[in-house]
Design a protein around this motif. Structure first.
Motif, PDB file in Angstrom:
ATOM      1  N   SER B  58       0.837  -1.201   0.000  1.00 26.39           N
ATOM      2  CA  SER B  58       0.000   0.000   0.000  1.00 26.39           C
ATOM      3  C   SER B  58       0.869   1.245   0.000  1.00 26.39           C
ATOM      4  CB  SER B  58      -0.891   0.044   1.238  1.00 26.39           C
ATOM      5  OG  SER B  58      -1.848  -0.948   1.196  1.00 26.39           O
ATOM      6  N   ALA B 151     -19.452   7.508  -5.338  1.00 24.96           N
ATOM      7  CA  ALA B 151     -20.249   6.877  -4.285  1.00 24.96           C
ATOM      8  C   ALA B 151     -21.489   6.240  -4.881  1.00 24.96           C
ATOM      9  CB  ALA B 151     -20.648   7.899  -3.233  1.00 24.96           C
ATOM     10  N   THR B 153     -21.693   5.318  -8.325  1.00 24.52           N
ATOM     11  CA  THR B 153     -21.284   4.310  -9.302  1.00 24.52           C
ATOM     12  C   THR B 153     -20.703   3.078  -8.628  1.00 24.52           C
ATOM     13  OG1 THR B 153     -20.289   6.273 -10.264  1.00 24.52           O
ATOM     14  CG2 THR B 153     -20.236   4.296 -11.584  1.00 24.52           C
ATOM     15  N   LYS B 154     -20.020   3.302  -7.554  1.00 25.27           N
ATOM     16  CA  LYS B 154     -19.280   2.274  -6.826  1.00 25.27           C
ATOM     17  C   LYS B 154     -18.247   1.615  -7.743  1.00 25.27           C
ATOM     18  CE  LYS B 154     -22.923   1.671  -3.581  1.00 25.27           C
ATOM     19  NZ  LYS B 154     -24.226   1.086  -3.526  1.00 25.27           N
ATOM     20  N   SER B 172     -20.665 -11.505  -6.530  1.00 23.02           N
ATOM     21  CA  SER B 172     -19.730 -10.483  -6.965  1.00 23.02           C
ATOM     22  C   SER B 172     -18.322 -11.045  -7.091  1.00 23.02           C
ATOM     23  CB  SER B 172     -19.738  -9.295  -6.016  1.00 23.02           C
ATOM     24  OG  SER B 172     -19.154  -9.664  -4.800  1.00 23.02           O
ATOM     25  N   HIS B 256      -4.402  -4.929  -5.841  1.00 29.12           N
ATOM     26  CA  HIS B 256      -3.875  -5.117  -4.482  1.00 29.12           C
ATOM     27  C   HIS B 256      -4.999  -5.499  -3.527  1.00 29.12           C
ATOM     28  CE1 HIS B 256      -1.596  -4.682  -0.893  1.00 29.12           C
ATOM     29  NE2 HIS B 256      -2.048  -3.488  -0.573  1.00 29.12           N
ATOM     30  N   VAL B 257      -6.077  -4.722  -3.536  1.00 24.24           N
ATOM     31  CA  VAL B 257      -7.164  -5.031  -2.622  1.00 24.24           C
ATOM     32  C   VAL B 257      -8.210  -5.938  -3.234  1.00 24.24           C
ATOM     33  CG1 VAL B 257      -6.898  -2.885  -1.356  1.00 24.24           C
ATOM     34  CG2 VAL B 257      -8.490  -2.972  -3.222  1.00 24.24           C
ATOM     35  N   SER B 259     -11.046  -6.007  -4.107  1.00 20.49           N
ATOM     36  CA  SER B 259     -12.438  -5.525  -4.046  1.00 20.49           C
ATOM     37  C   SER B 259     -12.426  -4.159  -3.392  1.00 20.49           C
ATOM     38  CB  SER B 259     -13.309  -6.457  -3.198  1.00 20.49           C
ATOM     39  OG  SER B 259     -13.130  -7.772  -3.554  1.00 20.49           O
ATOM     40  N   PRO B 260     -12.037  -3.146  -4.139  1.00 25.18           N
ATOM     41  CA  PRO B 260     -11.926  -1.825  -3.518  1.00 25.18           C
ATOM     42  C   PRO B 260     -13.278  -1.325  -3.041  1.00 25.18           C
ATOM     43  CG  PRO B 260     -11.434  -1.688  -5.866  1.00 25.18           C
ATOM     44  CD  PRO B 260     -11.756  -3.109  -5.570  1.00 25.18           C
ATOM     45  N   SER B 261     -13.212  -0.454  -2.073  1.00 24.26           N
ATOM     46  CA  SER B 261     -14.443   0.076  -1.525  1.00 24.26           C
ATOM     47  C   SER B 261     -14.427   1.589  -1.656  1.00 24.26           C
ATOM     48  CB  SER B 261     -14.546  -0.361  -0.058  1.00 24.26           C
ATOM     49  OG  SER B 261     -14.822   0.713   0.768  1.00 24.26           O
ATOM     50  N   THR B 262     -15.595   2.166  -1.885  1.00 28.74           N
ATOM     51  CA  THR B 262     -15.648   3.615  -2.075  1.00 28.74           C
ATOM     52  C   THR B 262     -15.230   4.366  -0.819  1.00 28.74           C
ATOM     53  OG1 THR B 262     -17.994   3.495  -1.544  1.00 28.74           O
ATOM     54  CG2 THR B 262     -17.411   3.634  -3.867  1.00 28.74           C
ATOM     55  N   PHE B 263     -15.230   3.677   0.321  1.00 31.13           N
ATOM     56  CA  PHE B 263     -14.831   4.355   1.547  1.00 31.13           C
ATOM     57  C   PHE B 263     -13.367   4.753   1.558  1.00 31.13           C
ATOM     58  CE2 PHE B 263     -18.511   4.482   4.042  1.00 31.13           C
ATOM     59  CZ  PHE B 263     -19.259   3.367   3.783  1.00 31.13           C
ATOM     60  N   THR B 264     -12.561   4.053   0.738  1.00 26.54           N
ATOM     61  CA  THR B 264     -11.144   4.409   0.693  1.00 26.54           C
ATOM     62  C   THR B 264     -10.950   5.759   0.015  1.00 26.54           C
ATOM     63  OG1 THR B 264     -10.916   2.066   0.165  1.00 26.54           O
ATOM     64  CG2 THR B 264      -8.901   3.356   0.204  1.00 26.54           C
TER      65      THR B 264
END
Lengths: 301, 338, 490
Positions: B58, B151, B153-154, B172, B256-257, B259-264
């Motif tokens: 990261s 947020a 579109t995700k 998913s 790397h992740v 399943s990225p999340s919009t919170f990042t």
């Protein structure tokens, strides 16, 4: 498509939310005009004060509500003064961006402190006495706090405009915001005037913080801290100069945002929160179309 | 008033900013960088656990974003408070293409970089006339708008349509990794190599014509124009390069992740990024590395030592503050006013 | 300035060293040579040179925790099965309940939590830890104290994955207990399966209710919103039902249960999503009410701070009585009841996954005691109940292994998956794990409503079963009937 029966209540709620933008936006601009600093910590300071108020109301037996509200203003003023008197002068030789970065750092520190001191996951809040009283305008409902917010913003804009133009100390503030060094050379009592400017802004910050907790419906310190970002939209539309433009732009943004919600158009209402940003960016690009606009070390008059 | 350039003073370097290409100094620097790279590549993983290797990955990815931001700010004088939004674009494009096609991972990342670069240039175009605080605020506003859209579109999860979202959450999918770097350790090394390439790309720019043009623009845009530098082209080039690097980093994040999340990608992340970029130092590209480590490793260390995650906010704020105080003091000493 | 740059690089070096040093040596570290990584291009140094970051780490190793049972063990109070954790009078006790401090080798459990501003589940792990503290003060697990190691994934998938690896491979936990994370189940589910771990979680996303090695003590927002919708329809909602939630990743799943119920009941349906934190609650409430229509139903799935914004706005706008309001379980929080006015009394039908915290039952009483003594900063709430339950279930599994057992991951997880009937007055029906393709063990709920004067939630409807409208719950009920689990347990 367009749900016309809903337009009017949304118009009212849009105006009410516009008052939120107006208070925050004009507060930011007033500080900028009087000190030359764009105080990114505006929201965080107000949130800290509001947290103290909540703590006094909920966690102590002896404190009457009115005293707790006063505490918010006092704490906000103290924090703002701390920054303004101790740290801001050290950044006096920097450009406005540099000065803003300092307040940004302050905001991060305050936010971290608040999280350590209070639980953000609980439902916390308080209602001002004006918050529980409401009345109807043509089928739409308004609380007295919302009215107070509009009047307060109006008062601030009107009062500050007159103050800056017509009073000696106001003129001194404008001079210092413009160029601190030269003002001092010209005999302006810089330290005293600056202190007054920061103090006034701190008080403003505290009052706005109190009102925001009531208007948002809960004490959300993350929201309050980062709300400065959309609040900057009316400020930018006012070219960081014109208080009245800022004031009115705030309401326009609020109404458009609310109406996008009412429209049931589907995807535009999902993006209604981009309204403030689109307006701000659009306005700035429009102003910059023929000439480079920049903020030099001198805050514009 | 001395003739020391204000920004150079901030960066703490002497006026002449562009080093010669093959002097002895640069060979030493190259050797040091190579040593650091080799240690990071081969020694570090052997000494630590998967947990920390993931964190270092990261850090490496974020150092690219930080390096790009620092380059824009420190070398060209352009403040971008919106790099995280572009970072998100890079991640999104990589994932969408990754699910829609079978193209090899490097191709996906490259395309993400190019698309992000195009967006960056398009955004930089109207912003050409903005400077300083205005520019910073406009980039922040633009980023905030982007993030509202993100947020909604995700991130794609393997479904159809533009958004690529699946209806049933349990179906998913997650992003694939390149065949050569399936494992966490392998991917760490892959990222390191890409990071070095990105920093190399930035360096190549800095030591050649664009670098010189940027230095003169940062010093004084008017003077640059007067001496015939095409400020428009070079500024856009800077936006393009920085956005390209950020987009590539976004592509790396996707794998790397997985399943990225919009919170990042919150608006506050832009602020934190700027804080660590300044803390790391905008004078050199090493600052990007420091910034990446700060933002990826420090919070983990704090947790390890028993501090809640909120302390990292306090530390970043204090670090930014301290940095600003020190540089202000330096400016004072040099008798400079910005 | 050289000095400042050196300081920055020194800080960076310190970070790297701190990260490497003091780490357990990783028995399962992958050390294969990187396959096919091309020789890197010239690594030209950037323009100015500084002392490079020193990345040599001291090799600092610690042996993993030794989990042999100590030689002396305490006899449990009473003759009953110690894993029931009841004393002779039928009152609930912590573990063995003998008042003796456990001093043997600790048994380690791990939890991955999401804790970021606004989404913070740490009350759950705090209560699980608190329960372990109580157990440790009462003889532990035959002398072994139980410890919970908590990792925060900060809603970052990379951190969630790293956290699981660290807990299992570096820290050597023998079980995953009390994890409550938006990411843990989807990101780490396969990893836990690989490692043979059966996690006892408080679940949020769908995967927590769709994997063989995850079992949640709660219902999760999907089923909880569905339960709320059932209550709302029972209360007379007509025409249309609107499911409202936030825009967090995976939040669509919060509302699909409501959609299925609407279809079954012949009601119109709409799903609406709002970004949090909410700033314009008035506008949102007007929007929700206009979409639901007069007499329609609304289910809300938001965290407590967002809930009160909406509830205060509804109060301000005077629309509380225009629709029938329901809410998923997060609103079941005394801070919500205390923060809203009397207009909301009895008007928000909250789906509660557990009996109220002032229920008259031995486990509930113990929960309140443990919370007050060992976690005084955490409010009494359903999150607290979840933490308490995960801790108690885990301890029950450990005690069921008998005295002198080897607390290895294999043995412990075998005990966990072997739980077929865990009774508690906090649950409507007995909880279970079992070797099933998926788990929805808590599928009977109650409805509570706010009581602003009392500052708490009070029961409105007693235990009812969540409608089995999707395959996982249909399959679960079938399995329960066949194997005598849950509502079908004897």
């Amino acid at each position: 498509m367009l749900n016309t029966s809903q337009l009017f209540p949304f118009l009212i709620s849009g105006l009410a939310f516009g008052a939120v933008y107006a208070m925050s936006g004009t507060g930011l601009l007033v500080l900028y005009r009087t000190t030359g600093v764009l105080n990114f910590a505006f929201g965080a300071i107000g949130a800290m004060g509001a947290n103290i108020t909540w703590h006094l109301i909920e966690k102590t037996e002896w404190c009457p509500d009115w005293l707790a509200y006063v505490a918010c203003v006092v704490v906000s003023a103290a924090l703002t003064l701390l920054y303004g008197v101790v740290f801001a002068p050290r950044f006096a030789n920097r450009d406005p961006l540099g000065k803003m970065l300092g307040t940004l750092a302050f905001a991060l520190i305050l936010l971290g402190l608040m999280f350590n001191l209070w639980r953000s996951q609980d439902a916390r809040g308080f209602r001002l006495p004006t918050g529980t009283r409401r009345f109807e305008i043509f089928d739409a409902r308004v609380t007295w706090t919302q009215v107070v917010a509009v009047l307060f913003a109006l008062l601030v804009v009107g009062g500050v405009t007159i103050f800056l133009r017509a009073t000696k100390i106001g003129t001194a503030m404008r001079a210092i915001a413009n160029d601190r060094e030269i003002s001092s050379l010209l005999g302006v009592p810089v330290r005293r005037v600056e202190t007054a400017a920061w103090l006034g802004s701190g008080v403003l910050c505290g009052i706005v913080g109190l009102l925001l907790v009531d208007l948002f419906g809960s004490l959300d310190m993350v929201l309050m801290t980062w709300f400065v970002i959309p609040s900057l939209a009316p400020v930018l539309i006012g070219q960081m100069r014109y208080l009245w433009v800022t004031f009115f732009a705030a309401f326009v943004i609020g109404v458009v945002e609310a109406e996008l919600n009412a429209s049931n158009w589907g995807w535009p209402s999902q993006y209604r929160k981009t309204t403030a940003y689109v307006f701000a960016v659009g306005a700035l690009l429009w102003f910059a179309r023929k000439r480079t606009i920049m903020i030099s070390g001198r805050a514009t008059r | 008033m001395t003739t020391v350039d204000a920004h150079s003073a901030l960066a703490g370097e002497p006026v002449s900013t562009v080093p010669s290409r093959f002097g002895r100094r640069s060979i030493t620097q190259a050797a040091i960088a190579a040593a650091v790279f080799l240690i990071a590549m081969f020694v570090l993983p052997a000494l630590t656990s998967t947990f920390w290797v993931k964190n270092f990955t990261s850090a490496a990815i974020l150092s690219i974003v930080a390096g790009a931001t620092g380059l824009l700010y420190g070398r060209v004088g352009l403040v971008s408070l919106g790099q995280i939004a572009l970072y998100g674009v890079g991640t999104w494009v990589t994932m969408r293409l990754g699910f829609a096609t079978d193209w090899p991972y490097p191709v996906l990342v490259l395309i993400a970089g190019v698309i992000t670069a195009v967006i960056g240039v398009l955004l930089g175009l109207p912003a050409l006339r903005l400077q300083g605080l205005y520019l910073a605020l406009v980039t922040l506003m633009a980023a905030a708008a982007f993030l509202v859209i993100l947020a909604d579109t995700k991130f794609p999860t393997g479904g159809p349509g533009f958004k690529g979202l699946v209806v049933e959450v349990t179906n998913s999918d997650s992003m694939r990794r390149p065949d050569v770097a399936e494992t966490d350790f392998g991917f760490y090394r892959y990222v390191l190599v890409v990071a070095v390439i990105m920093f190399g790309l930035a360096l190549a720019h800095l030591v050649s014509k664009p670098g010189r043009a940027w230095a003169s623009i940062r010093h004084s845009e008017a003077a640059a124009l007067a001496t015939g530098v095409n400020t428009t082209t070079y500024k856009l080039w800077a936006w393009g390069l920085a956005s390209f690097m950020t987009g590539i980093a976004g592509g790396l994040l996707a794998a790397h992740v997985r399943s990225p999340s919009t919170f990042t990608f919150g608006v506050e992340q832009n602020i934190i990024l700027m804080a660590v970029v300044v803390m790391g130092g905008v004078a050199t590209l090493w600052g990007g590395v420091v910034a990446g480590l700060l933002v990826a490793v420090l919070p983990e260390l704090l947790q390890k030592w028993g501090f809640s995650s909120e302390w990292s906010l306090i530390l970043f704020g204090t670090g930014l503050f301290a940095n600003l105080l020190i540089t202000s003091w330096q400016l004072d000493k040099a008798g400079i006013k910005e | 300035m050289r000095f400042r740059r050196l300081m920055a690089l020194g800080a960076a070096a310190a970070l790297v060293v701190a990260a490497c040093g003091g780490d357990d040596d990783d028995a399962t570290t992958e050390t294969e040579a990187p396959a096919g990584t091309d020789a890197p291009a010239d690594t030209d140094a950037p323009a100015d040179t500084e002392a490079p970051a020193d990345t040599e780490a001291p090799a600092d190793t610690e042996a993993p925790a030794d989990t042999e049972a100590p030689s002396d063990t305490e006899a449990p109070a009473g003759d009953s099965d110690p894993s029931l954790q009841r004393n002779a009078d039928g009152e609930s006790i912590c573990g063995l309940g003998n008042g003796e401090e456990a001093t043997g080798e600790p048994i380690l459990a791990g939890a991955v939590m999401t804790s970021i501003p606004g989404i913070d589940f740490t009350d759950i792990s705090d209560l699980a830890s608190a329960y372990f503290d109580c157990v440790n003060a009462n003889g532990g697990i035959y002398g072994h104290p139980v410890e919970l190691i908590v990792e925060n994934d900060e809603l970052d998938p990379q951190k969630a994955s790293a956290a699981a690896v660290k807990l299992i491979e570096s820290d050597g936990v023998v079980a995953m207990v009390a994890s409550t994370s938006i990411l843990d189940c989807p990101v780490n589910g396969p990893y836990y399966e690989e490692q043979g771990f059966y996690a006892i979680v408080a679940g949020v996303p769908a995967e927590c209710f769709g994997l063989p090695n995850m079992a949640a003590v709660n219902m999760g927002p999907h089923y909880s919103a569905l339960g709320a919708a059932q209550a709302v329809i029972r209360a007379g909602a007509e025409g249309k039902i609107v499911a409202v939630t936030n825009t967090a990743p995976g939040s669509e799943y919060n509302s699909t249960g409501v959609e299925a119920l609407a279809a079954q009941e012949g009601l119109d349906y709409e799903a609406v999503f709002y970004e949090t934190p909410i700033s314009d609650a008035d506008t949102i409430i007007l929007d929700i009410v206009s979409k639901a229509g007069e007499g329609g139903g609304v289910t809300l799935t938001f965290t407590p701070p967002e809930m009160i914004k909406l509830m205060v706005a509804a109060e301000n706008q005077g629309v509380i009585d225009d629709v029938i309001w329901g809410s998923a379980t997060p609103a079941n929080d005394s801070s919500v009841a205390a923060a809203v006015g009397p207009d909301w009394d009895g008007k928000l039908l909250i789906n509660a996954e557990f009996q109220p915290t002032d229920f008259d039952g031995p486990d509930t009483r113990l929960y309140n005691e443990v919370s007050a003594e060992y976690a005084p900063d955490s409010p009494v709430s359903s999150f607290g109940q979840m933490g308490f339950l995960t801790g108690r279930i885990f301890v029950s599994a450990l005690l069921s292994m008998g005295e002198g057992a080897e607390y290895t991951p294999e043995a412990v997880n075998e005990a966990i998956v072997g739980i077929t009937k865990f009774e508690s007055d906090i649950f409507c029906k007995p909880w279970y794990y079992g070797d099933l393709p998926l788990h929805v063990p808590n599928n009977w709920d109650i409805t509570v409503v706010p009581d602003s004067a009392g500052g708490r939630m009070v029961p409105f409807e007693d235990c009812f079963e969540i409608a089995a409208l999707d395959q996982p719950l249909i399959d679960t009920r079938a399995a329960e009937q066949e194997l005598g689990l849950g509502a079908f347990a004897d």
